[in-house]
Design an enzyme around this catalytic site. Structure first.
Site, short mmCIF file in Angstrom:
data_model
loop_
_atom_site.label_atom_id
_atom_site.label_comp_id
_atom_site.label_asym_id
_atom_site.label_seq_id
_atom_site.Cartn_x
_atom_site.Cartn_y
_atom_site.Cartn_z
N VAL A 56 -2.40 1.67 10.13
CA VAL A 56 -1.85 1.06 8.92
C VAL A 56 -2.63 -0.22 8.68
CG1 VAL A 56 0.47 2.05 9.11
CG2 VAL A 56 -0.03 -0.14 10.18
N SER A 57 -2.62 -0.69 7.43
CA SER A 57 -3.47 -1.82 7.10
C SER A 57 -2.82 -3.18 7.28
CB SER A 57 -3.99 -1.67 5.67
OG SER A 57 -2.93 -1.53 4.78
N SER A 58 -1.50 -3.24 7.36
CA SER A 58 -0.86 -4.55 7.52
C SER A 58 0.36 -4.45 8.43
CB SER A 58 -0.46 -5.12 6.16
OG SER A 58 0.51 -4.31 5.56
N GLN A 61 3.70 -2.73 7.54
CA GLN A 61 3.75 -1.27 7.57
C GLN A 61 3.86 -0.73 8.99
OE1 GLN A 61 -0.04 -0.62 5.68
NE2 GLN A 61 0.92 -0.16 3.72
#
Length: 188
Positions: A56-58, A61
């Site tokens: 996930v990017s952040s 999340q």
């Protein structure tokens, strides 16, 4: 087998193989014994397992990581594939320095990397990663192959997102790109 024997079998010089060993770039599992001998454990051609990669990017999340890992594990089990690693990582697909992904791609025991969506592996250029893996006798499996149809607007959004990520930081890049597109759209 000794490193010298392995190097001779591969058709490379012992000094090159030893330099690769010191740099941690040897494509097979190896270690140095207290006596100085470096045994090499080549991976049989037909062996190796599947590595499941969920990203996930952040950090907001993070809850999605377990769900993604579970979906990948279930799919691998249905396909009767042996998962040798399950890797979860928080990091943008635009970041080329994700340690867990790089370690996974270097692991000679991994013959296949399975991801849920292509953009979870890399935001841009996943075709290059897939080609490099294929050249090494490995492969990339993407569960959700239904990609959003590419068009000029999506391409422009991705390029703008990339520029904003470098300029403003990766976490807020998508929001800033969206605002920039909205501002450009309202200027017409």
């Amino acid at each position: 087998m000794k490193l010298a024997d392995w190097a001779r079998e591969q058709g490379i010089d012992y000094k090159t193989a030893h330099r690769w060993f010191r740099a941690g770039q040897l494509p097979v599992r190896s270690e140095q014994m207290p006596t100085g001998t470096i045994p090499v454990y080549p991976t049989p051609k037909n062996e190796g397992g599947v590595a499941l990669y969920a990203g996930v990017s952040s950090h907001d999340q993070r809850a999605d990581l377990n769900r993604r890992s579970n979906r990948l594990s279930q799919y691998a089990a249905k396909q009767d594939k042996h998962a040798v690693a399950v890797v979860s990582e928080v990091g943008s697909g635009m970041n080329g320095h994700r340690k867990r992904l790089l370690t996974l791609l270097k692991d000679p025991l991994v013959s296949e990397v399975m991801v849920e969506h292509r953009d979870r592996l890399t935001r841009f250029g996943s075709e290059y990663t897939e080609a490099a893996m294929s050249a090494a006798g490995r492969r990339l499996t993407v569960l959700d192959t239904a990609e959003v149809e590419y068009d000029l607007v999506r391409d422009m959004t991705e390029v703008l997102t990339s520029f904003c990520a470098r300029l403003y930081g990766r976490r807020s890049a998508r929001n800033r790109a969206k605002k920039a597109l909205e501002a450009a759209g309202s200027a017409d």
